[in-house]
Design a protein around this motif. Structure first.
Motif, PDB file in Angstrom:
ATOM      1  N   MET A  41       0.851  -1.198   0.000  1.00  0.00           N
ATOM      2  CA  MET A  41       0.000   0.000   0.000  1.00  0.00           C
ATOM      3  C   MET A  41       0.886   1.248   0.000  1.00  0.00           C
ATOM      4  N   THR A  42       0.535   2.215  -0.854  1.00  0.00           N
ATOM      5  CA  THR A  42       1.299   3.458  -0.945  1.00  0.00           C
ATOM      6  C   THR A  42       1.044   4.325   0.271  1.00  0.00           C
ATOM      7  N   LYS A  43       2.115   4.814   0.857  1.00  0.00           N
ATOM      8  CA  LYS A  43       1.986   5.679   2.028  1.00  0.00           C
ATOM      9  C   LYS A  43       1.410   7.028   1.618  1.00  0.00           C
ATOM     10  N   GLN A  44       0.390   7.488   2.350  1.00  0.00           N
ATOM     11  CA  GLN A  44      -0.251   8.759   2.034  1.00  0.00           C
ATOM     12  C   GLN A  44       0.694   9.915   2.353  1.00  0.00           C
ATOM     13  N   ALA A  45       0.786  10.865   1.422  1.00  0.00           N
ATOM     14  CA  ALA A  45       1.660  12.024   1.613  1.00  0.00           C
ATOM     15  C   ALA A  45       1.182  12.848   2.802  1.00  0.00           C
ATOM     16  N   GLN A  46       2.142  13.402   3.520  1.00  0.00           N
ATOM     17  CA  GLN A  46       1.816  14.237   4.675  1.00  0.00           C
ATOM     18  C   GLN A  46       1.138  15.525   4.215  1.00  0.00           C
ATOM     19  N   GLN A  47       0.034  15.859   4.842  1.00  0.00           N
ATOM     20  CA  GLN A  47      -0.687  17.068   4.474  1.00  0.00           C
ATOM     21  C   GLN A  47       0.063  18.311   4.964  1.00  0.00           C
ATOM     22  N   THR A  48      -0.032  19.378   4.162  1.00  0.00           N
ATOM     23  CA  THR A  48       0.737  20.594   4.416  1.00  0.00           C
ATOM     24  C   THR A  48      -0.166  21.774   4.743  1.00  0.00           C
ATOM     25  N   VAL A  49       0.205  22.505   5.780  1.00  0.00           N
ATOM     26  CA  VAL A  49      -0.461  23.736   6.169  1.00  0.00           C
ATOM     27  C   VAL A  49       0.494  24.892   5.892  1.00  0.00           C
ATOM     28  N   VAL A  50       0.036  25.887   5.140  1.00  0.00           N
ATOM     29  CA  VAL A  50       0.863  27.055   4.839  1.00  0.00           C
ATOM     30  C   VAL A  50       0.311  28.273   5.577  1.00  0.00           C
ATOM     31  N   ILE A  51       1.152  28.909   6.358  1.00  0.00           N
ATOM     32  CA  ILE A  51       0.818  30.213   6.941  1.00  0.00           C
ATOM     33  C   ILE A  51       1.283  31.252   5.935  1.00  0.00           C
ATOM     34  N   THR A  52       0.360  31.975   5.339  1.00  0.00           N
ATOM     35  CA  THR A  52       0.734  32.916   4.274  1.00  0.00           C
ATOM     36  C   THR A  52       1.550  34.082   4.811  1.00  0.00           C
ATOM     37  N   ASP A  53       1.243  34.545   6.019  1.00  0.00           N
ATOM     38  CA  ASP A  53       1.929  35.697   6.589  1.00  0.00           C
ATOM     39  C   ASP A  53       1.616  35.778   8.074  1.00  0.00           C
ATOM     40  N   TYR A  54       2.508  36.403   8.812  1.00  0.00           N
ATOM     41  CA  TYR A  54       2.316  36.542  10.253  1.00  0.00           C
ATOM     42  C   TYR A  54       3.289  37.613  10.747  1.00  0.00           C
ATOM     43  N   ASP A  55       2.929  38.292  11.827  1.00  0.00           N
ATOM     44  CA  ASP A  55       3.840  39.277  12.408  1.00  0.00           C
ATOM     45  C   ASP A  55       4.048  39.009  13.897  1.00  0.00           C
ATOM     46  N   TYR A  56       4.004  37.745  14.263  1.00  0.00           N
ATOM     47  CA  TYR A  56       4.125  37.345  15.664  1.00  0.00           C
ATOM     48  C   TYR A  56       5.571  37.077  16.090  1.00  0.00           C
ATOM     49  N   GLY A  57       6.498  37.108  15.142  1.00  0.00           N
ATOM     50  CA  GLY A  57       7.887  36.852  15.467  1.00  0.00           C
ATOM     51  C   GLY A  57       8.301  35.405  15.271  1.00  0.00           C
ATOM     52  N   ASP A  58       7.368  34.493  15.497  1.00  0.00           N
ATOM     53  CA  ASP A  58       7.651  33.072  15.298  1.00  0.00           C
ATOM     54  C   ASP A  58       6.330  32.351  15.057  1.00  0.00           C
ATOM     55  N   VAL A  59       6.419  31.065  14.748  1.00  0.00           N
ATOM     56  CA  VAL A  59       5.209  30.247  14.562  1.00  0.00           C
ATOM     57  C   VAL A  59       5.271  29.040  15.488  1.00  0.00           C
ATOM     58  N   ASP A  60       5.874  29.206  16.639  1.00  0.00           N
ATOM     59  CA  ASP A  60       6.058  28.092  17.577  1.00  0.00           C
ATOM     60  C   ASP A  60       4.740  27.504  18.050  1.00  0.00           C
ATOM     61  N   ILE A  61       3.768  28.357  18.367  1.00  0.00           N
ATOM     62  CA  ILE A  61       2.469  27.877  18.830  1.00  0.00           C
ATOM     63  C   ILE A  61       1.814  27.027  17.753  1.00  0.00           C
ATOM     64  N   GLU A  62       1.795  27.555  16.527  1.00  0.00           N
ATOM     65  CA  GLU A  62       1.163  26.848  15.419  1.00  0.00           C
ATOM     66  C   GLU A  62       1.914  25.555  15.094  1.00  0.00           C
ATOM     67  N   TRP A  63       3.232  25.634  15.108  1.00  0.00           N
ATOM     68  CA  TRP A  63       4.040  24.466  14.765  1.00  0.00           C
ATOM     69  C   TRP A  63       3.749  23.304  15.704  1.00  0.00           C
ATOM     70  N   ALA A  64       3.643  23.579  16.986  1.00  0.00           N
ATOM     71  CA  ALA A  64       3.381  22.513  17.957  1.00  0.00           C
ATOM     72  C   ALA A  64       2.038  21.843  17.702  1.00  0.00           C
ATOM     73  N   ILE A  65       1.023  22.634  17.388  1.00  0.00           N
ATOM     74  CA  ILE A  65      -0.316  22.092  17.141  1.00  0.00           C
ATOM     75  C   ILE A  65      -0.363  21.302  15.842  1.00  0.00           C
ATOM     76  N   ILE A  66       0.225  21.869  14.791  1.00  0.00           N
ATOM     77  CA  ILE A  66       0.200  21.229  13.477  1.00  0.00           C
ATOM     78  C   ILE A  66       1.013  19.928  13.490  1.00  0.00           C
ATOM     79  N   GLU A  67       2.192  19.959  14.095  1.00  0.00           N
ATOM     80  CA  GLU A  67       3.015  18.751  14.159  1.00  0.00           C
ATOM     81  C   GLU A  67       2.333  17.664  14.976  1.00  0.00           C
ATOM     82  N   ASP A  68       1.695  18.053  16.081  1.00  0.00           N
ATOM     83  CA  ASP A  68       1.019  17.080  16.932  1.00  0.00           C
ATOM     84  C   ASP A  68      -0.113  16.374  16.182  1.00  0.00           C
ATOM     85  N   ALA A  69      -0.695  17.068  15.194  1.00  0.00           N
ATOM     86  CA  ALA A  69      -1.771  16.473  14.394  1.00  0.00           C
ATOM     87  C   ALA A  69      -1.234  15.644  13.234  1.00  0.00           C
ATOM     88  N   GLY A  70       0.104  15.524  13.136  1.00  0.00           N
ATOM     89  CA  GLY A  70       0.696  14.729  12.066  1.00  0.00           C
ATOM     90  C   GLY A  70       0.771  15.465  10.743  1.00  0.00           C
TER      91      GLY A  70
END
Length: 340
Positions: free
Chosen positions: A1-30
């Motif tokens: 069985m072919t392994k399903q490609a990992q889904q990608t989330v793109v943050i188009t823009d942000y002015d928060y200095g980092d994306v640490d909060i988002e990264w933790a949530i997105i990575e935790d969801a696989g």
């Protein structure tokens, strides 16, 4: 069985200095996270054409970008207003749009609106400039009028405007409001006298704009409306800059059609531009206070909005329903079935 490609989330823009909060949530969801710095729709297309989900702060996600997306399932907005997203185009493509319910910054915006109103009415910035220059005279702020008994007018009367009304009542103000989407009895039940748009413009001593930016509200406050306001009135805009015609407002403030203004955004919306320069003529006037679209800001609010937006895309991409869908009902009509 072919392994399903990992889904990608793109943050188009942000002015928060980092994306640490988002990264933790997105990575935790696989899922995989990519952070970009988009200012134009072409930037959005280049960064997110292959994305499964998009989170956007200021970058416009219009029909051209949406039609270029190959497999996007959800567009999440950092914030409540979705004027930067072409929701109709997303609906036609079967893409869910989500936002953050406005209680994430309700108190912050209400506080900021009152802060701008009080600073403008009490000539705080003028006093500060004069004092720093060596002028210690109460007369340097003349004229100043008592707030108690004055009329505060609210353009739109949603949750944030209702919070502003509560604050205004504490200062002894009469509160009137115009909202074409609310029944008069509902306006009255939340502490304001319902009124027509014309009466709002003419009777308000302090006119606070808290309306969403739509085709109908763009330049809603222009020369005719500003000329109808009292010469002693103060305009406060804690909504979107383009609701006010800046050229007309400059003339109104320079020529004395109104007494002052407090703006949390200006018409060109600097955060949406690259290499913005402060050339707007409003910056040359002493009777206007301008803040950098900061009304929503507190450390707590920023953490909330980032967490919520990231969790919305994680929910959708992992097969769960979002908590704050914008176009779910329309999708059910246009794209009936399990995918809606």
């Amino acid at each position: 069985m072919t392994k399903q490609a990992q889904q990608t989330v793109v943050i188009t823009d942000y002015d928060y200095g980092d994306v640490d909060i988002e990264w933790a949530i997105i990575e935790d969801a696989g899922l995989r996270l990519v952070a970009a710095d988009c200012k134009t729709e072409d930037d959005v297309i280049e960064a997110a054409m292959d994305a499964d989900a998009i989170i956007t702060q200021y970058a416009t996600v219009g029909a051209r970008a949406i039609n270029a997306f190959i497999r996007c399932k959800v567009i999440a907005r950092y914030g409540t207003g979705v004027d930067i997203v072409d929701v109709d185009a997303a609906t036609r493509r079967g893409i869910l749009v989500t936002n953050v319910p406005n209680d994430w910054c309700q108190n912050e915006v209400a506080d900021h609106a009152m802060a701008l109103l009080l600073a403008a009415a009490r000539k705080i910035c003028g006093y500060d400039r004069a004092t720093r220059a060596g002028t210690w005279r109460w007369q340097s702020g003349e004229p100043i009028h008592r707030l108690q008994g004055r009329t505060l007018g609210l353009l739109a009367f949603g949750a944030i405007a209702q919070a502003i009304a509560a604050r205004a009542h504490a200062f002894g103000m009469l509160v009137i409001a115009h909202d074409p989407y609310m029944q008069p009895e509902d306006v009255a039940a939340h502490g304001a006298q319902p009124t027509s748009f014309g009466e709002l413009i003419e009777h308000a001593d302090y006119l606070v704009i808290q309306a969403p930016l739509t085709k109908e509200t763009r330049h809603l406050i222009g020369e005719p409306e500003l000329r109808r306001m009292k010469p002693t009135s103060i305009l406060i805009n804690t909504a979107r800059g383009p609701i006010v015609d800046d050229n007309a407002l400059y003339a109104a403030l320079w020529e004395g059609w109104i007494a002052g203004a407090g703006l949390d955004d200006i018409e060109e919306e600097p955060a949406k531009q690259r290499d913005w320069e402060p050339v707007n003529p409003l910056f040359s006037l002493d009777n206007v206070i301008i803040t950098p679209h900061a009304a929503y800001y507190s450390d707590e609010a920023i953490r909330t909005v980032r967490d919520f937006a990231a969790r919305e895309v994680a929910r959708v991409l992992t097969g769960k329903p979002p908590l704050s869908p914008v176009n779910a009902a329309q999708l059910a009509i246009v794209h009936p079935g399990p995918s809606s």
